[in-house]
Design an enzyme around this catalytic site. Structure first.
Site, PDB file in Angstrom:
ATOM      1  N   HIS A  72       0.845  -1.201   0.000  1.00  0.00           N
ATOM      2  CA  HIS A  72       0.000   0.000   0.000  1.00  0.00           C
ATOM      3  C   HIS A  72       0.876   1.245   0.000  1.00  0.00           C
ATOM      4  CE1 HIS A  72      -3.560  -2.496   1.546  1.00  0.00           C
ATOM      5  NE2 HIS A  72      -3.710  -2.239   0.266  1.00  0.00           N
ATOM      6  N   GLU A  75       1.590   3.782   3.097  1.00  0.00           N
ATOM      7  CA  GLU A  75       2.044   3.248   4.382  1.00  0.00           C
ATOM      8  C   GLU A  75       3.572   3.310   4.451  1.00  0.00           C
ATOM      9  OE1 GLU A  75      -0.017  -0.557   4.522  1.00  0.00           O
ATOM     10  OE2 GLU A  75      -1.953   0.436   4.319  1.00  0.00           O
ATOM     11  N   HIS A 197       2.305  -3.718   6.730  1.00  0.00           N
ATOM     12  CA  HIS A 197       1.369  -2.614   6.502  1.00  0.00           C
ATOM     13  C   HIS A 197       1.456  -1.664   7.692  1.00  0.00           C
ATOM     14  CE1 HIS A 197      -1.299  -4.336   3.229  1.00  0.00           C
ATOM     15  NE2 HIS A 197      -0.599  -5.406   3.565  1.00  0.00           N
ATOM     16  N   GLU A 274       0.711  -5.074  11.032  1.00  0.00           N
ATOM     17  CA  GLU A 274       0.240  -3.694  10.900  1.00  0.00           C
ATOM     18  C   GLU A 274       1.086  -2.870  11.864  1.00  0.00           C
ATOM     19  OE1 GLU A 274      -2.420  -2.020   9.449  1.00  0.00           O
ATOM     20  OE2 GLU A 274      -3.526  -3.637   8.462  1.00  0.00           O
TER      21      GLU A 274
HETATM   22  N1  ING Z   1      -4.738  -3.295   6.278  1.00  0.00           N
HETATM   23  C1  ING Z   1      -4.876  -4.518   5.525  1.00  0.00           C
HETATM   24  C2  ING Z   1      -5.732  -4.271   4.283  1.00  0.00           C
HETATM   25  O1  ING Z   1      -5.290  -4.696   3.214  1.00  0.00           O
HETATM   26  C3  ING Z   1      -5.360  -6.913   5.648  1.00  0.00           C
HETATM   27  C4  ING Z   1      -5.460  -5.614   6.342  1.00  0.00           C
HETATM   28  C5  ING Z   1      -4.222  -7.648   5.726  1.00  0.00           C
HETATM   29  C6  ING Z   1      -6.391  -7.377   4.875  1.00  0.00           C
HETATM   30  C7  ING Z   1      -4.092  -8.848   5.061  1.00  0.00           C
HETATM   31  C8  ING Z   1      -6.289  -8.587   4.196  1.00  0.00           C
HETATM   32  C9  ING Z   1      -5.124  -9.305   4.291  1.00  0.00           C
HETATM   33  O2  ING Z   1      -6.818  -3.699   4.379  1.00  0.00           O
HETATM   34  C10 ING Z   1      -4.238  -2.150   5.796  1.00  0.00           C
HETATM   35  N2  ING Z   1      -3.955  -1.175   6.687  1.00  0.00           N
HETATM   36  O3  ING Z   1      -4.016  -1.983   4.633  1.00  0.00           O
HETATM   37 ZN    ZN Z   2      -2.082  -1.654   4.010  1.00  0.00          ZN
END
Ligand code: ING
Ligand code: ZN
Length: 308
Positions: A72, A75, A197, A274
């Site tokens: 992402h 981040e 993330h 995270e």
């Molecule tokens: N959180 C992740 C996201 O993609 C996640 C959470 C992790 C979802 C792994 C699915 C698999 O939404 C962030 N902050 O991006």
């Molecule tokens: Zn993320």
């Protein structure tokens, strides 16, 4: 070319500088590390990483640990702590860290969405997606909703204008996820897959779109807790939440990288960290705090995993 001294962990750097750091490290530590290409991006960038594999006894293959960071774009703390970790692995004299370096065949990719990162760095700080179809009114897809496992089900938008979670026109529509997934599939002996993330201060295990527990769930949680304990010791501030599936402790989400890895390759240890932060902001002067924390969390993970 930048010298090593030009790169630090008191600022955030754009993608060319991150790639320059990887290249410099691969040259300075060429006996142990090499620049690797994990895939390609929409705008023609290579997804660059470092393989760190110190010479072992005979040529017995070591278990591979894969680190995927920065999927992402906004981040920023994820790529920053990942380059910090690379630097620790290659330069630390701490015997725990040199042992960590020597035990595994590392494949570390600080920024697997390089176009998105550059766009976030230069144009739109809160950009999350890829930039595929740039120039159209709506462009980009969420690369952590685009993988070929239960694609398009939960927390996934089918509207290309969705700023956050557009899952793409189909599974693996994005060149970044498509090429990176074939690179991952080509790896033998993959022991652990770790995705970074921000910013929920959480540790997630598969699967993200189901509350059911996978066969080695208890082991994953135990190893995960040790990892978080190691991390906590660094700053002794706020604890991460107890590890769990995203479906149980965050929200259900489909099409993420870790779920695809677990389902397709049956990789034993699969995690998403995270990291800390607030609204994707973490002060650059304090990157090292989370860099040290990440280093210890990975050390804790590896240490506990070896007891299984
Ligand atoms: N959180 C992740 C996201 O993609 C996640 C959470 C992790 C979802 C792994 C699915 C698999 O939404 C962030 N902050 O991006
Ligand atoms: Zn993320």
């Amino acid at each position: 070319r930048r010298s090593k001294r030009d790169f630090s962990w008191t600022a955030y750097y754009d993608i060319d500088d991150i790639n320059g750091f990887l290249k410099n490290m691969s040259e300075m530590y060429s006996k142990w590390s090499e620049l690797i290409v994990g895939g390609q991006s929409y705008q023609g960038r290579s997804i660059l990483g470092l393989r760190i594999n110190t010479p072992g006894l005979k040529d017995s293959p070591k278990p591979v640990v894969f680190i995927e960071s920065g999927i992402h774009a906004r981040e920023w703390i994820a790529p920053a702590t990942t380059t910090y970790f690379i630097n620790e692995l290659l330069t630390s004299n701490d015997p725990n860290i040199t042992a960590l370096r020597d035990q595994f065949d590392w494949r570390i990719f600080p920024s697997v969405n390089p176009d998105g990162y550059h766009y976030s760095y230069t144009v739109d700080r809160f950009w999350r997606k890829t930039v595929s179809g740039f120039g159209s009114r709506c462009f980009g897809a969420d690369p952590n909703r685009n993988w070929k496992y239960n694609w398009g089900q939960h927390s996934s938008s089918h509207n290309p204008c969705d700023y956050q979670t557009y899952a793409g026109s189909q599974q693996f529509s994005e060149i970044e996820t498509r090429t990176l997934s074939s690179y991952i599939e080509s790896i033998n002996n993959l022991l652990a897959y770790i995705s970074f993330h921000s910013n929920a201060a959480m540790l997630l295990v598969p699967y993200s779109d189901s509350t059911e527990h996978i066969d080695n769930y208890d082991d994953l949680i135990q190893v995960g807790k040790t990892s978080l304990d190691y991390g906590y010791e660094v700053n002794k501030k706020e604890r991460y939440s107890d590890p769990g599936t995203a479906a149980e402790i965050l929200y259900k989400a489909s099409g993420g990288s870790m779920d695809w890895v677990r389902y397709t390759l049956a990789t034993p240890l699969v995690y998403t960290y995270e990291l800390r932060g607030n609204s994707f902001h973490w002060p650059p002067s304090r990157i090292y705090e989370q860099g040290d924390e990440v280093t210890q969390m990975i050390l804790g993970l590896a240490t506990e995993a070896q007891k299984l």
